[in-house]
Design an enzyme around this catalytic site. Structure first.
Site, short mmCIF file in Angstrom:
data_model
loop_
_atom_site.label_atom_id
_atom_site.label_comp_id
_atom_site.label_asym_id
_atom_site.label_seq_id
_atom_site.Cartn_x
_atom_site.Cartn_y
_atom_site.Cartn_z
N ASP A 122 -3.90 -0.10 -3.68
CA ASP A 122 -4.18 0.93 -2.66
C ASP A 122 -3.21 2.10 -2.81
O ASP A 122 -2.35 2.35 -1.96
CB ASP A 122 -4.14 0.34 -1.25
CG ASP A 122 -5.48 -0.25 -0.85
OD1 ASP A 122 -6.33 -0.46 -1.75
OD2 ASP A 122 -5.68 -0.53 0.35
N HIS A 147 -2.62 -4.73 1.94
CA HIS A 147 -3.97 -4.61 2.49
C HIS A 147 -4.03 -4.31 3.99
O HIS A 147 -5.05 -3.81 4.47
CB HIS A 147 -4.74 -5.90 2.20
CG HIS A 147 -6.23 -5.79 2.27
ND1 HIS A 147 -6.94 -4.68 1.90
CD2 HIS A 147 -7.17 -6.70 2.68
CE1 HIS A 147 -8.23 -4.90 2.05
NE2 HIS A 147 -8.39 -6.12 2.53
N HIS A 158 -3.55 -8.11 -3.82
CA HIS A 158 -3.75 -7.09 -2.79
C HIS A 158 -4.25 -7.69 -1.49
O HIS A 158 -3.68 -7.43 -0.42
CB HIS A 158 -4.71 -6.01 -3.25
CG HIS A 158 -4.90 -4.94 -2.22
ND1 HIS A 158 -3.92 -4.00 -1.95
CD2 HIS A 158 -5.91 -4.68 -1.35
CE1 HIS A 158 -4.33 -3.21 -0.98
NE2 HIS A 158 -5.54 -3.59 -0.59
N ASP A 203 0.82 -1.21 0.00
CA ASP A 203 0.00 0.00 0.00
C ASP A 203 0.86 1.26 0.00
O ASP A 203 1.84 1.36 0.76
CB ASP A 203 -0.90 0.02 1.23
CG ASP A 203 -1.90 -1.12 1.25
OD1 ASP A 203 -1.56 -2.21 0.76
OD2 ASP A 203 -3.02 -0.90 1.74
N ASN A 259 -8.36 -2.47 -3.00
CA ASN A 259 -9.76 -2.16 -2.67
C ASN A 259 -10.04 -0.67 -2.61
O ASN A 259 -11.21 -0.26 -2.53
CB ASN A 259 -10.14 -2.83 -1.35
CG ASN A 259 -9.35 -2.31 -0.17
OD1 ASN A 259 -8.13 -2.48 -0.13
ND2 ASN A 259 -10.01 -1.67 0.79
N HIS A 260 -9.01 0.18 -2.66
CA HIS A 260 -9.25 1.62 -2.71
C HIS A 260 -9.27 2.15 -4.14
O HIS A 260 -9.51 3.35 -4.33
CB HIS A 260 -8.21 2.38 -1.88
CG HIS A 260 -8.53 2.40 -0.42
ND1 HIS A 260 -9.14 3.46 0.21
CD2 HIS A 260 -8.35 1.45 0.53
CE1 HIS A 260 -9.31 3.18 1.49
NE2 HIS A 260 -8.84 1.97 1.72
N HIS A 278 -1.07 4.56 -0.48
CA HIS A 278 -2.07 5.42 0.17
C HIS A 278 -1.70 6.91 0.16
O HIS A 278 -1.66 7.57 1.19
CB HIS A 278 -2.32 4.96 1.60
CG HIS A 278 -3.29 3.82 1.71
ND1 HIS A 278 -4.58 3.88 1.21
CD2 HIS A 278 -3.15 2.58 2.24
CE1 HIS A 278 -5.19 2.74 1.44
NE2 HIS A 278 -4.35 1.92 2.06
#
Length: 846
Positions: free
Chosen positions: A618, A797, A703, A586, A650-651, A588
């Site tokens: 992500d 994740h 992920h 990730d 998932n983002h 982010h």
């Protein structure tokens, strides 16, 4: 004097048709020269034109192929004048316009072709020397339009004013003639009969590609027909060979194409009518692609694709082109449905079925059916059977793969140079065909493929200093290029457009990467990249855009996102990656940490890094610089598609982003008008991202986590059957949803119900913490690894204090690559896969 009206190889420059013979046959691509010959009488400009006979379908300007490259454009123009009996005009031919077309990458013998227009102004006495005949005439533009009405039948319908031709159709067809004629002569001569300064026009394949943006409504149909960028390149080559030097494909060329493809002769004219949706009398390249897509055997017949096909079908059976289906026309449709479905075609049976079907539409006028009534009735399933209509005899790429062997022979190239390679993965699933086509310059290799491929020289020499590229030169810029010619490297490099773009500072991905360097630093306006201007020369704060032009930034990002999306669409859902490879979790929105990874591991850029780079998803939300992270990642994906791999997390979902920061960041940075466009373009790229990576066929990277056996028997090959694109994975692909959301089970923390679920469901239980998807046990992981002959699974994740965590007897590894996540004190890490070893690397981002 006899004037020849056809091109005969190098033997006769003559007067040629608009790019192909009047039969519409395919012709080899080469430069063309047109000569606009005119004189002025009483302020009226008159042009020497060839008025079409009943067998031709255009107004012709004297033109010819440049059959021998050494003959040159001017010599070709002079030969045309000589053939017309005008050997030494008082005014030499002046170059009026050069239209240069960049050929698709599939064309192996040359990169560009040119249509060069010369203007020759004659004296009255010189014009009188040219022998005009039944077809060869001196005409003004107004006389051209008057003469055209005699040939209305050539463009469809009947004479103007007849019941078979609407006023709109007449107007559109007139514009078609004007468009073709003025394409050559407009701008060559001004109102006073003088020649303005010459114009050079550059046309690129990207200008006509059916893609996002203006073609958003057409794109689903084109993609469902598997006509991605490579396939459109091949079609563009075919289109040019039937039209060049003019921009549109007319009835003879299209009909000949359909005959060669294998359509029945009685279908040809209705097919042109159906394809010419605008009634223009000719097809643009985009019209051509959409027409091919509408009849593709794989084209979907539901949703937007189904509506587009039904519009095509309606025009096909609307024989009198009045915008309605009369009962006799509708009965023809029913007859074809019966024939294709092996139902009775007896006259009385078809009559009965047609009457019954016609009534279910409940038409406002009981004698005719409107387009809206037809679309509504089919959409509501009141009338069935249209899905079998107008399906091509074979996929267009199969047809072109056979005919292009002739082109290859002429160019003295091997068949592999046209690169009709495809990757077939899995069976058709849902509403997606899993066939993916490779770009010529994007080869998705599997481990072991390198053993089948020889090495080749790269096209550039790169000079570096202190971790930076300071100079790039092509090999043929050096002395000693004669040696390169002997090895064929010079020709190879000239055709490797992507390699050239990689080091081109003005290429949009490189502009974006340079812009992000500006964002990262405290540079003032003198240091702005590539001509970007700023109103202030005072230093700015780091990680801000200062007075950077946000509109330019947003438009560039949209272009990069659209380009990346095309790359993702051509990749399998589980990309094959070779070691050595860096695997990152990730990010982010943590642009600072991302650039720290760059400075340590790929400071010269992915292209010059001796390892592949794989991200596990992500990229946005939780952090403040999601836009910059996405811009960075997509730019490097476009610049190095074989080295830089991005998976979906998932983002990378619209619904999630609206609950967090990324949606608002796009609006804040780019404003209420451009912001939504940027956000949608980026998410359209996310929709097409792969979902897993397989390193050396031994390490599965994704992920979230592994998936239950109910999906493809728990085999990783099931991943390649996931539909693409996915705008709503939760509804469109439960398997994709599991991959993005699943977690390893912390069995010591599970309640009795959770442990019981693991036992009853082969090691899977509901993911209570996330409220969706599943958790999986160590036993489930072990069975998954053995079933797929894997050694490890690497996933992201979940934030980890040290940036990584080993689970389930060391066979599962979680990696997290964003430090100080949401105010925590965690570190950032990545995994380095090399020589059958996985090494954890933690990064000091202070």
């Amino acid at each position: 004097m006899s004037v020849s009206m056809r091109v005969n190889g190098a033997a006769s420059p003559s007067l040629a048709s608009t790019g192909c013979s009047s039969s519409g046959a395919r012709m080899m691509l080469s430069d063309h020269v047109s000569v606009v010959i005119y004189f002025v009488v009483r302020n009226d400009v008159r042009f020497l034109l060839n008025v079409p006979s009943n067998s031709d379908n255009s107004f012709w300007v004297p033109n010819s192929r440049v059959a021998v490259p050494d003959s040159g454009w001017l010599k070709t123009a002079e030969r045309i004048l000589h053939e017309l009996g005008c050997d030494a005009p008082s005014q030499r031919p002046d170059t009026a316009r050069i239209t240069r077309i960049s050929l698709p990458a599939v064309h192996v013998s040359q990169q560009t072709i040119s249509h060069v227009t010369f203007a020759v102004k004659l004296m009255d006495t010189e014009a009188a020397q040219i022998m005009i005949g039944r077809n060869l005439k001196w005409l003004s533009i107004n006389e051209v339009m008057d003469t055209w009405t005699q040939f209305w039948g050539l463009f469809g319908g009947g004479p103007p004013g007849s019941s078979a031709a609407s006023n709109a159709g007449v107007s559109m067809a007139i514009r078609s003639v004007q468009d073709e004629l003025l394409h050559v002569i407009q701008g060559v001569v001004d109102a006073n009969g003088n020649n303005p300064a010459p114009v050079v026009q550059e046309l690129h394949f990207s200008d006509v590609l059916v893609g996002l943006g203006v073609d958003a409504a057409r794109l689903p149909l084109v993609e469902s027909a598997n006509l991605f960028e490579f396939e459109q390149e091949v079609l563009h080559q075919e289109f040019l060979m039937r039209t060049f030097p003019f921009p549109k494909l007319k009835r003879p060329g299209y009909c000949q194409f359909l005959i060669e493809w294998g359509w029945a002769k009685d279908q040809i004219q209705p097919m042109f009518r159906a394809s010419d949706a605008s009634g223009f009398g000719a097809l643009s390249f985009r019209d051509f692609v959409v027409a091919v897509a509408a009849t593709a055997p794989s084209a979907q017949h539901g949703g937007p694709c189904g509506e587009a096909r039904c519009r095509y079908i309606f025009r096909y059976y609307d024989a009198n082109e009045d915008g309605f289906l009369e009962f006799s026309e509708f009965k023809s449709m029913v007859t074809d449905i019966h024939r294709l479905k092996n139902l009775s075609t007896a006259v009385e049976d078809v009559e009965r079925a047609a009457h019954a079907s016609f009534l279910v539409f409940e038409p406002e006028n009981p004698k005719v059916l409107s387009l809206s009534e037809f679309l509504y009735g089919v959409g509501q399933l009141k009338f069935r059977g249209t899905s079998v209509l107008l399906r091509a005899p074979r996929p267009v790429m199969d047809f072109l793969q056979t005919v292009y062997q002739d082109v290859v022979d002429v160019n003295e190239k091997s068949a592999s140079d046209l690169n009709f390679n495809t990757v077939q993965s899995g069976d058709d699933v849902g509403n997606n065909r899993s066939r993916k086509t490779r770009y010529d310059n994007v080869r998705v290799l599997t481990p072991g493929d390198e053993l089948q491929q020889g090495y080749e020289l790269a096209a550039h020499s790169v000079k570096v200093r202190s971790g930076s590229i300071i100079n790039v030169m092509t090999l043929w810029e050096y002395q000693g290029t004669e040696t390169l010619k002997e090895t064929g490297v010079e020709h190879l490099g000239l055709n490797r457009i992507h390699s050239t773009d990689t080091f081109n500072k003005t290429w949009p991905p490189n502009v974006m990467i340079a812009s992000l360097k500006f964002f990262e630093g405290n540079t003032h306006s003198m240091m702005f990249p590539y001509g970007v201007t700023c109103s202030s020369e005072t230093p700015k704060q780091k990680y801000t855009w200062g007075s950077y032009d946000r509109i330019q930034l947003g438009k560039n990002l949209i272009y990069i996102a659209n380009t990346a999306r095309k790359l993702f669409l051509h990749e399998p859902r589980m990309v094959q990656v070779r070691s050595p490879a860096y695997i990152l979790g990730d990010i982010h929105g943590n642009f600072h940490d991302l650039t720290c990874f760059e400075k340590v591991f790929w400071h010269l850029g992915p292209t010059l890094t001796p390892a592949n780079i794989l991200f596990l998803g992500d990229y946005v939300d939780r952090g403040n610089m999601g836009v910059e992270v996405v811009a960075y990642l997509l730019s490097h994906k476009v610049a190095a598609p074989e080295k830089f791999f991005l998976l979906r997390g998932n983002h990378e979902l619209r619904s999630v982003q609206k609950m967090f920061q990324f949606h608002d960041q796009c609006f804040s940075l780019f404003g209420p008008t451009l912001g939504p466009e940027v956000w949608e373009a980026i998410n359209s790229a996310f929709d097409a991202m792969p979902l897993a990576g397989l390193i050396d066929k031994k390490i599965l990277c994704l992920h979230g986590g592994i998936f239950p056996n109910e999906y493809g028997g728990g085999l990783v090959d099931a991943i390649n059957t996931i539909p693409v694109p996915l705008s709503d994975p939760e509804k469109e692909s439960p398997l994709a949803w599991e991959i993005m959301w699943n977690d390893p089970a912390h069995e010591q923390a599970l309640t009795g119900n959770g442990l019981m679920s693991l036992k009853l469901n082969a090691g899977f239980a509901p993911n209570v913490r996330r409220g969706t998807a599943h958790v999986f046990s160590q036993a489930a992981l072990q069975a998954f690894l053995e079933r797929n002959k894997l050694s490890h699974v690497i996933r992201a994740h979940e934030v980890q204090q040290a940036g990584f965590q080993l689970h389930q007897k060391g066979r599962l590894l979680t990696v997290f690559s964003s430090s100080q996540y949401c105010g925590y004190s965690n570190e950032a890490a990545c995994v380095f896969a090399e020589n059958n070893r996985l090494r954890i690397i933690r990064l000091d981002t202070s």
